[in-house]
Design a protein around this motif. Structure first.
Motif, mmCIF file in Angstrom:
data_model
loop_
_atom_site.group_PDB
_atom_site.id
_atom_site.type_symbol
_atom_site.label_atom_id
_atom_site.label_comp_id
_atom_site.label_asym_id
_atom_site.label_seq_id
_atom_site.Cartn_x
_atom_site.Cartn_y
_atom_site.Cartn_z
ATOM 1 N N MET A 38 0.836 -1.208 0.000
ATOM 2 C CA MET A 38 0.000 0.000 0.000
ATOM 3 C C MET A 38 0.863 1.247 0.000
ATOM 4 S SD MET A 38 -1.253 -0.089 3.947
ATOM 5 C CE MET A 38 -1.464 -1.826 4.305
ATOM 6 N N SER A 39 1.722 1.363 -1.010
ATOM 7 C CA SER A 39 2.643 2.492 -0.961
ATOM 8 C C SER A 39 2.101 3.670 -1.756
ATOM 9 C CB SER A 39 4.005 2.068 -1.500
ATOM 10 O OG SER A 39 3.837 1.605 -2.826
ATOM 11 N N GLY A 40 2.166 4.806 -1.147
ATOM 12 C CA GLY A 40 1.857 6.055 -1.837
ATOM 13 C C GLY A 40 0.456 6.163 -2.377
ATOM 14 N N SER A 41 -0.417 5.309 -1.960
ATOM 15 C CA SER A 41 -1.737 5.338 -2.574
ATOM 16 C C SER A 41 -2.732 6.177 -1.784
ATOM 17 C CB SER A 41 -2.275 3.916 -2.732
ATOM 18 O OG SER A 41 -2.214 3.264 -1.487
ATOM 19 N N TRP A 42 -2.363 6.504 -0.557
ATOM 20 C CA TRP A 42 -3.321 7.259 0.243
ATOM 21 C C TRP A 42 -3.054 8.741 0.106
ATOM 22 C CZ3 TRP A 42 -6.433 3.549 1.608
ATOM 23 C CH2 TRP A 42 -5.928 2.291 1.905
ATOM 24 N N ASN A 43 -3.746 9.395 -0.743
ATOM 25 C CA ASN A 43 -3.486 10.831 -0.816
ATOM 26 C C ASN A 43 -4.719 11.665 -0.518
ATOM 27 O OD1 ASN A 43 -5.012 11.237 -3.190
ATOM 28 N ND2 ASN A 43 -3.305 10.401 -4.369
ATOM 29 N N GLY A 44 -5.871 11.050 -0.641
ATOM 30 C CA GLY A 44 -7.071 11.729 -0.192
ATOM 31 C C GLY A 44 -7.378 13.024 -0.910
ATOM 32 N N VAL B 12 1.813 6.488 12.378
ATOM 33 C CA VAL B 12 1.546 5.223 11.687
ATOM 34 C C VAL B 12 1.504 5.401 10.169
ATOM 35 C CG1 VAL B 12 -0.125 3.353 11.419
ATOM 36 C CG2 VAL B 12 0.270 4.350 13.678
ATOM 37 N N TRP B 13 0.899 6.509 9.693
ATOM 38 C CA TRP B 13 0.547 6.583 8.275
ATOM 39 C C TRP B 13 1.256 7.634 7.443
ATOM 40 C CZ3 TRP B 13 -1.588 2.436 6.585
ATOM 41 C CH2 TRP B 13 -2.449 1.691 7.419
ATOM 42 N N GLU B 14 1.986 8.564 8.062
ATOM 43 C CA GLU B 14 2.513 9.669 7.255
ATOM 44 C C GLU B 14 3.431 9.186 6.131
ATOM 45 O OE1 GLU B 14 4.654 12.733 9.342
ATOM 46 O OE2 GLU B 14 4.950 13.904 7.511
ATOM 47 N N GLN B 15 4.283 8.200 6.451
ATOM 48 C CA GLN B 15 5.233 7.728 5.457
ATOM 49 C C GLN B 15 4.549 7.180 4.215
ATOM 50 O OE1 GLN B 15 8.496 8.176 5.493
ATOM 51 N NE2 GLN B 15 8.116 9.308 7.384
ATOM 52 N N GLU B 16 3.381 6.650 4.397
ATOM 53 C CA GLU B 16 2.716 6.009 3.252
ATOM 54 C C GLU B 16 1.696 6.914 2.591
ATOM 55 O OE1 GLU B 16 1.642 1.949 4.009
ATOM 56 O OE2 GLU B 16 2.711 2.021 5.923
ATOM 57 N N SER B 17 1.701 8.160 2.972
ATOM 58 C CA SER B 17 0.694 9.066 2.447
ATOM 59 C C SER B 17 1.292 10.009 1.421
ATOM 60 C CB SER B 17 0.095 9.898 3.578
ATOM 61 O OG SER B 17 -0.323 9.067 4.616
ATOM 62 N N ALA B 18 0.407 10.599 0.648
ATOM 63 C CA ALA B 18 0.832 11.602 -0.317
ATOM 64 C C ALA B 18 -0.239 12.678 -0.373
ATOM 65 C CB ALA B 18 1.028 10.962 -1.694
ATOM 66 N N GLY B 19 0.065 13.762 -1.090
ATOM 67 C CA GLY B 19 -0.938 14.791 -1.320
ATOM 68 C C GLY B 19 -1.421 15.421 -0.036
ATOM 69 N N LYS B 20 -2.690 15.767 -0.041
ATOM 70 C CA LYS B 20 -3.252 16.505 1.080
ATOM 71 C C LYS B 20 -3.226 15.690 2.369
ATOM 72 C CE LYS B 20 -4.019 20.333 0.941
ATOM 73 N NZ LYS B 20 -2.982 21.272 1.492
ATOM 74 N N LEU B 21 -3.413 14.396 2.261
ATOM 75 C CA LEU B 21 -3.378 13.562 3.464
ATOM 76 C C LEU B 21 -2.008 13.680 4.134
ATOM 77 C CD1 LEU B 21 -4.624 11.489 5.382
ATOM 78 C CD2 LEU B 21 -3.791 9.687 3.846
ATOM 79 N N ALA B 22 -0.961 13.654 3.306
ATOM 80 C CA ALA B 22 0.390 13.796 3.859
ATOM 81 C C ALA B 22 0.546 15.155 4.538
ATOM 82 C CB ALA B 22 1.421 13.624 2.756
#
Lengths: 321, 292, 350, 101
Positions: free
Chosen positions: A1-7, C41-51
């Protein structure tokens, strides 16, 4: 699940507020799904207040917005009546940024003020990714002028006047500084003007640049000068500070300039920050680099023309510090 | 990094001068503070408008009655007037709500014993620390004195000694004005005047008429010394945030100080209910302070 | 819904895949003040606004953490030259020991525990080093209430830094029906950092957290508290897990610990916690109200308000015998009409 | 002003790794990693901080060494003043006690 959570959906492809049907805008606003993308922030807005809605549609027409519930936002703001009872008994409206902050309740016609105050609060009290300083920022290609907010100093009037001089507006309310680097980020919202300034700015910017006027608010008479299309278009282009001004407006005073030592300037500037201490070292690093790159002045003036002439002179002399 | 400077004569002299200041107690190190002060904060620079003719009646035990309709004749308090004022008050605060420095001293028969107004320390006026605020506070206060002539005098005297010199003629037996005056002289010269003078000032306004020397009624009616009345003769607009220092501490004095306290207390007890003038502005500031 | 969110919050389940659910999840985290924990827990795997949102929360939590570490340093400094070694409680301990439970956690004040005999010396040292009685509780009644009935000094606030410290001399109020053997826990404490401060051992940390959550309070931050329990439990090694209930029994905190094990087992699906509870379950009758309340608080909205109704009297009942409670509430209500504090509107707690 | 008790026998030092400095004219801005605070030091307080970086001093030793470091007679910088200046550094956590001393 890499880099897929951007919302979020890509902000580049986003439609402007003016490109949406007003009905859709109103519906999204009512549900809190309208997300305004401005500079580094995405702000989810919710309101039923007609005055706030009309103001938004008019003053933010060129801003990218999304109207779907899938869009992640940095902050959310609900402009709403203080409580259920008030909705019916004596109608009032206030900004609710989602944390406990009972702001000044206002009559419904002052919805725009509640909206603008709320947007300021949301950023000032919840943003920690950037160091925020209480100042207006305008810039040209060579760098930025930062106008620190002294109470009654005429920060916004000066910023509006400098817009007329072909400076672009970065922000009326906050200098938003990148951590680690002395870069100032644009957040081009309407310039908020009080009392006599409303007519002064209207006189040189023209009626079309202005919002309607709110009389009798807790801050006096309030009007806004809109950010221009070009300001919005440049909202992802940061600028480097060159000049830091501490303005004082005194009716009838002779224009005057006094250099401020960098050490003093920094101290005063931090005092106007709501979050400097939260960012810690990153804020220190960028602020020190900022201090090295600016010249700082106390300026006193008695009218807008003087202030503009004075700033022009400071701007052309000396180049970068 | 300051190696080259340390040999410089000018530099050495500068250090020497600073050291003198240090020996005199001036801090040599300042810690930067992001501001809790509302003036720096657009969301909090709200203003309070005190309606014209608003009166605040304070009892010995620190209870307060606030009325926007009671028309005080300025001729000294009697039990009838107190009753009428209380009847017409729209807002009531319980005992203890008003700090002692605003309360009457209650020493009716004893002429002007010092009321021991030693609350300087719960104010932050001490020493010369906050010249700007004290100036501002006194200026604001001076704008609303009962007697316009005084107002003019005082506004030019800034925070120094104002209120001591003029009309405080200790005329009536139980005026706390006399006491405060003494206080004011004691520390006012050293410019720690905020408090003594503040209270003093409040006295003047409320009791302004004490000058009229009608001690007559207070001989039989102790209302004069069991109650203190503060009157806002004209509409006043002020920003309560101006009374905050950068640490978020209040420096409250004078009538505006009293009003700020009363409004804050009201907000604390009743929230926004019944729209006490300015209460929401204060609540917003207080909440901000409590959360930071 | 909330149970799924809790599991995502600690990384036991993936983030909600649909945009709208993800937005709801983040909003939930924001309301419960646990965005900082989500970020770890999740910042490393986030991108965009969520990050962006998670980075923002991480920076804020970083400030709290720095504040906490520095306060520990200042406490040690204030007590320098004495041989008092306060035990850091809760967040302070988690930060001092770099535990997962301390990462991204929001903190507003620091809690320490000292032997009752040292209380006066500690208070004097703190006052000398710039702490002052907190304005909102400086009144005579509050002072008396804290000193005579509670398990801590009235809160002190540092005059310059404006940080709050609670100095405890026991873990539950003198008057509470649950009396934890704080002496036993105190003597099992171990040094932290350079040794001028101490922390509880892992088991006692879990036990204290359970006591604090289930036996001493209104359970105001349910998600935060439950996540804390989960991490503290995960921090126990096998031997500690096995001995946990024995230790809890020893210090007189078995029932809160059983509630805590129930929460970790049920809400996070921990088999280990479930196994520990084994047959030693609390009688359903005793357990039910608390568990309903936990569930209610997690659901928010009307359920949470209902849970408050269940919990508010309970929190007082836990702290004081009935007669004293009546007296206290009476005094409190009288205070609504007749405030003791002479200084108005000063920044204070609550 | 000092953040706790002091004793003439305790020795103190400043650890340059615990802070960063930036000179702006006559003042130095110091960021302290431990507290996360930014301080503005003038030429006098900065001189003391620099001195304490070099080696540990007890308060008594500091009272001897500091006037010399500033190149002023002891009369202009008596031990009480040194103690007060030291207290300012101590109060914000810029100095630490050397263990075992």
């Amino acid at each position: 699940m890499s880099g897929s959570w951007n919302g979020s959906v890509g902000p580049e492809a986003m439609k402007r507020l003016a490109d949406h049907a007003v009905r859709d805008v109103a519906a999204a606003l009512a549900r809190g799904h309208l997300v305004l993308h401005l500079g580094p922030f995405a702000l989810a807005l919710r309101t039923d207040n007609a005055a706030a809605r009309d103001f938004l549609v008019s003053m933010y027409a060129n801003c990218p917005v999304s109207l779907d519930q899938d869009t992640m936002a940095d902050f959310s703001l609900h402009v709403r009546p203080p409580n259920l009872l008030r909705r019916f008994v004596r109608r009032q409206v206030m900004p609710d940024p989602g944390f406990y902050f009972p702001s000044v309740p206002l009559p419904p016609r002052m919805g725009p003020l509640a909206l603008e105050m709320g947007m300021n609060m949301a950023v000032a009290l919840q943003c920690f990714r950037f160091a925020i300083y209480h100042a207006a920022v305008v810039a040209d290609e060579t760098g930025a002028i930062v106008i620190s907010a002294n109470s009654g100093g005429g920060k916004s009037t000066l910023a509006a006047a400098l817009m007329q001089e072909n400076f672009r507006l970065l922000s009326d309310e906050f200098a938003i500084m990148q951590p680690g680097e002395p870069l100032l980020l644009p957040y081009p919202r309407p310039v908020s003007l009080k009392n006599a300034s409303v007519d002064i700015v209207r006189a040189f910017a023209g009626n079309d640049a202005m919002s309607g006027v709110l009389h009798g608010t807790p801050k006096g008479t309030i009007g806004y000068r809109r950010a221009r299309k070009s300001d919005i278009a440049a909202m992802h282009r940061p600028a480097r500070g060159r000049l830091l001004l501490f303005p004082t407006f005194m009716e009838g005073a002779k224009a005057e300039v006094k250099p401020v030592e960098a050490g003093d300037a920094v101290m005063r500037f931090i005092a106007g920050s709501p979050n400097y201490h939260v960012l810690g070292e990153a804020a220190y690093t960028s602020l020190m680099a900022f201090a090295d790159s600016i010249r700082a002045y106390d300026i006193t003036y008695g009218n807008t023309a003087d202030s503009v002439a004075l700033v022009r002179e400071l701007w052309t002399q000396g180049g970068a510090a | 990094m300051n190696e080259p400077r340390t040999t410089d004569r000018v530099f050495l002299e500068k250090r020497r001068q600073l050291l003198k200041l240090g020996a005199a107690g001036v801090p040599m190190l300042l810690t930067m503070k992001a501001s809790a002060s509302s003036t720096a904060h657009s969301a909090l620079d709200c203003q309070i408008t005190i309606p014209e003719g608003l009166t605040i009646l304070v009892s010995l035990n620190g209870a307060a009655w606030i009325s926007t309709t009671y028309d005080y004749d300025g001729q000294g308090l009697t039990s009838q007037k107190v009753a009428a004022m209380q009847n017409q008050s729209q807002y009531v605060l319980p005992a203890g709500a008003v700090p002692e420095r605003y309360r009457p001293d209650g020493d009716c028969p004893d002429p002007c014993e010092n009321s021991g107004d030693d609350d300087d320390d719960d104010d932050n006026w001490a020493a010369a620390k906050k010249p700007r605020e004290s100036y501002l506070a006194s200026l604001l206060d001076s704008l609303m004195l009962s007697k316009p002539a005084n107002a003019d005098d005082r506004s030019t005297q800034l925070a120094y000694n104002w209120g001591n010199d003029d009309d405080d003629d200790d005329d009536n037996g139980c005026s706390t004005g006399g006491d405060d005056d003494d206080d004011g002289n004691g520390n006012g010269n050293g410019n720690g005047n905020g408090n003594g003078n503040g209270g003093n000032n409040g006295n003047h306004n409320g009791w302004g008429n004490d000058d009229d020397d009608d001690d007559g009624n207070s001989n039989y009616d102790t209302s004069e010394c069991e109650y203190k009345i503060f009157v806002f003769d004209s509409q006043v607009q002020y920003a309560p945030g101006d009374f905050l220092d950068s640490s978020g501490n209040w420096s409250l004095s004078g009538k505006l100080g009293l009003y700020t306290i009363v409004a804050a207390k009201y907000g604390q007890y009743y929230g926004n209910y019944n729209s006490f003038p300015g209460v929401s502005c204060l609540l917003s500031i207080l909440t901000y302070l409590n959360n930071h | 819904m909330s149970r799924a969110f809790l599991r995502s919050a600690v990384g036991l389940a993936p983030l909600p895949p649909r945009g709208a659910d993800l937005v709801a999840f983040i909003a939930w985290g924001r309301r419960h003040h646990i965005l900082g924990q989500l970020a770890t827990v999740w910042e490393q795997e986030s991108a965009g606004k969520l990050a962006d949102v998670l980075a923002n929360a991480r920076i804020f939590a970083g400030h709290d953490r720095r504040m906490l570490s520095y306060e520990m340093n200042r406490i040690a400094r204030a007590l320098m030259g004495t041989d008092i070694r306060p035990v850091l409680l809760k967040g302070g301990a988690y930060v001092a020991k770099a535990l997962t439970a301390g990462e991204g956690r929001r903190v507003s004040d620091i809690d320490i525990l000292v032997p009752e005999a040292d209380l006066k010396a500690v208070e004097a040292a703190l006052l000398a080093a710039g702490w002052k009685p907190e304005v909102s509780t400086a009144g005579a009644y509050d002072q008396h209430y804290y000193r005579d009935w509670m398990h801590e000094l009235p809160p002190l606030r540092h005059a310059r830094r404006r940080t709050l410290i609670d100095v405890h001399h026991r873990l539950t109020p003198r008057t509470a029906c649950l009396q934890v053997d704080h002496g036993a826990m105190l003597s099992a404490a171990r040094p932290a950092g350079d040794g001028s401060l101490q922390v509880f051992g892992p088991m006692d940390r879990f036990i204290h957290s359970a006591v604090h959550i289930f036996a001493d309070g209104t359970f105001d931050t349910p998600a935060r508290s439950l996540i804390e329990l989960y991490y503290l439990f995960a921090d126990l090694d096998d031997a500690d897990q096995v001995s946990l209930r024995d230790r809890a029994r020893e210090v007189g905190a078995l029932w809160p610990v059983d509630h805590a094990l129930w929460a970790v087992a049920t809400l996070f699906g921990s088999r280990r916690a479930a196994a520990l509870r084994g047959k030693n379950r609390l009688s359903r009758l005793r357990a039910l109200p608390v568990r309903l309340a936990v569930a209610g608080k997690l659901r928010e909205g009307a359920w949470a308000r209902l849970a408050d109704v269940l919990l508010y009297p309970r929190s007082h009942w836990l702290r004081m015998p009935v007669g004293m409670l009546v007296k206290h509430l009476l005094q409190k209500s009288r205070r609504m009409i007749s405030p003791k504090s002479a200084v108005a509107g000063l920044p204070g707690r609550e | 002003m000092p953040a706790g008790p002091n004793s003439d026998t305790w020795r103190w030092r400043a650890n340059a790794r615990h802070y960063r400095t930036h000179v702006l004219g006559d003042v130095t801005y110091v960021y302290c990693h431990l507290s996360g605070e930014t301080h503005m030091l003038n030429l006098v307080s900065m001189a003391m901080l620099d001195l304490l970086v070099q080696r540990p001093y007890s308060l008594a030793e500091l009272a001897d060494a500091f006037p010399a470091c500033l190149d002023v007679p002891v009369a202009e910088c008596p031990p009480a003043v040194v103690a007060r200046l030291f207290g300012e550094l101590d109060d914000v956590g810029l100095v630490e006690r050397v263990s075992g001393a």
